[in-house]
Each structure stands twice: as C-alpha cells, then as structure tokens.
Design a protein around this motif. Structure first.
Motif, PDB file in Angstrom:
ATOM      1  N   ALA A  25      -9.510  96.982  15.870  1.00 33.37           N
ATOM      2  CA  ALA A  25      -7.808  97.333  15.129  1.00 33.37           C
ATOM      3  C   ALA A  25      -7.151  96.698  16.433  1.00 33.37           C
ATOM      4  O   ALA A  25      -6.195  96.006  16.139  1.00 33.37           O
ATOM      5  CB  ALA A  25      -7.916  98.737  16.174  1.00 33.37           C
ATOM      6  N   LEU A  26      -7.732  96.139  17.672  1.00 31.28           N
ATOM      7  CA  LEU A  26      -6.675  95.419  18.419  1.00 31.28           C
ATOM      8  C   LEU A  26      -6.955  93.843  17.549  1.00 31.28           C
ATOM      9  O   LEU A  26      -6.229  93.332  17.464  1.00 31.28           O
ATOM     10  CB  LEU A  26      -6.977  95.287  19.829  1.00 31.28           C
ATOM     11  N   SER A  31      -2.460  87.506  15.474  1.00 33.39           N
ATOM     12  CA  SER A  31      -2.018  86.255  14.468  1.00 33.39           C
ATOM     13  C   SER A  31      -3.646  85.636  14.431  1.00 33.39           C
ATOM     14  O   SER A  31      -4.965  85.634  15.245  1.00 33.39           O
ATOM     15  CB  SER A  31      -1.264  85.351  15.274  1.00 33.39           C
ATOM     16  N   PRO A  32      -3.978  84.723  13.114  1.00 33.24           N
ATOM     17  CA  PRO A  32      -4.990  84.267  12.763  1.00 33.24           C
ATOM     18  C   PRO A  32      -5.529  83.129  13.602  1.00 33.24           C
ATOM     19  O   PRO A  32      -6.131  82.773  14.486  1.00 33.24           O
ATOM     20  CB  PRO A  32      -5.215  83.607  11.797  1.00 33.24           C
ATOM     21  N   GLU A  33      -3.910  82.248  15.092  1.00 34.33           N
ATOM     22  CA  GLU A  33      -4.370  81.252  15.266  1.00 34.33           C
ATOM     23  C   GLU A  33      -4.396  82.362  17.003  1.00 34.33           C
ATOM     24  O   GLU A  33      -5.260  81.560  17.515  1.00 34.33           O
ATOM     25  CB  GLU A  33      -2.684  81.543  15.969  1.00 34.33           C
ATOM     26  N   SER A  34      -4.275  83.497  16.734  1.00 34.71           N
ATOM     27  CA  SER A  34      -4.940  83.395  18.807  1.00 34.71           C
ATOM     28  C   SER A  34      -6.590  84.376  18.155  1.00 34.71           C
ATOM     29  O   SER A  34      -7.183  83.859  19.272  1.00 34.71           O
ATOM     30  CB  SER A  34      -3.823  84.931  18.967  1.00 34.71           C
ATOM     31  N   GLN A  35      -6.823  84.366  17.014  1.00 36.21           N
ATOM     32  CA  GLN A  35      -8.133  85.100  17.159  1.00 36.21           C
ATOM     33  C   GLN A  35      -8.429  83.955  16.731  1.00 36.21           C
ATOM     34  O   GLN A  35     -10.087  83.818  17.387  1.00 36.21           O
ATOM     35  CB  GLN A  35      -8.303  85.214  15.287  1.00 36.21           C
ATOM     36  N   ALA A  36      -8.613  82.484  16.350  1.00 33.25           N
ATOM     37  CA  ALA A  36      -9.165  81.470  16.446  1.00 33.25           C
ATOM     38  C   ALA A  36      -9.023  81.001  18.107  1.00 33.25           C
ATOM     39  O   ALA A  36      -9.982  80.016  18.312  1.00 33.25           O
ATOM     40  CB  ALA A  36      -8.609  80.678  16.182  1.00 33.25           C
ATOM     41  N   LYS A  41     -11.934  80.166  22.331  1.00 35.48           N
ATOM     42  CA  LYS A  41     -12.561  80.577  24.529  1.00 35.48           C
ATOM     43  C   LYS A  41     -13.753  81.513  24.526  1.00 35.48           C
ATOM     44  O   LYS A  41     -14.465  80.424  25.631  1.00 35.48           O
ATOM     45  CB  LYS A  41     -11.376  80.839  24.538  1.00 35.48           C
ATOM     46  N   ALA A  42     -13.893  82.322  24.116  1.00 31.23           N
ATOM     47  CA  ALA A  42     -15.394  82.400  24.222  1.00 31.23           C
ATOM     48  C   ALA A  42     -16.716  81.932  23.726  1.00 31.23           C
ATOM     49  O   ALA A  42     -17.807  81.525  24.251  1.00 31.23           O
ATOM     50  CB  ALA A  42     -15.846  83.982  23.157  1.00 31.23           C
TER      51      ALA A  42
END
Length: 55
Positions: A25-26, A31-36, A41-42
């Motif tokens: 859910a989080l 945003s797609p940019e934050s997810q990418a 980073k991971a």
C-alpha cells in the motif's frame, strides 16, 4: 482446540502477509520516480553485500 487460521498458516505467516500488504500500500502511494530510485538503491546494496549475508 480449534484455530481460526487455515492449516499451514501460523501466526508468523499471517503477520508476514500483513506487513507485505502494508508495504504494498505504501509503495502504491509512491511516485514512479521514487519507486525506481528505491529499487535501484536496493539492487546496489544487494550487489555490495557478501553472499553469506544474503543466505
């Protein structure tokens, strides 16, 4: 004594599903940019981690 959980699903498995659902859910709110950025980073952290720490 009867349990409300289905066979093969102990308290830890149920808690894990709840955590997964909250994290999903989080992530859906990001945003797609934050997810990418987070995924990159991971992956970088995993690439640096010795194999014995991944097991």
């Amino acid at each position: 004594m009867a349990s409300s959980a289905t066979p093969g699903q102990g308290p830890q498995r149920i808690a894990s599903k709840r955590r997964w659902r909250r994290n999903w859910a989080l992530r859906a709110q990001m945003s797609p940019e934050s997810q990418a950025h987070t995924e990159a980073k991971a992956q970088a952290m995993l690439a640096e981690m010795p194999l014995h720490e991944l097991r």
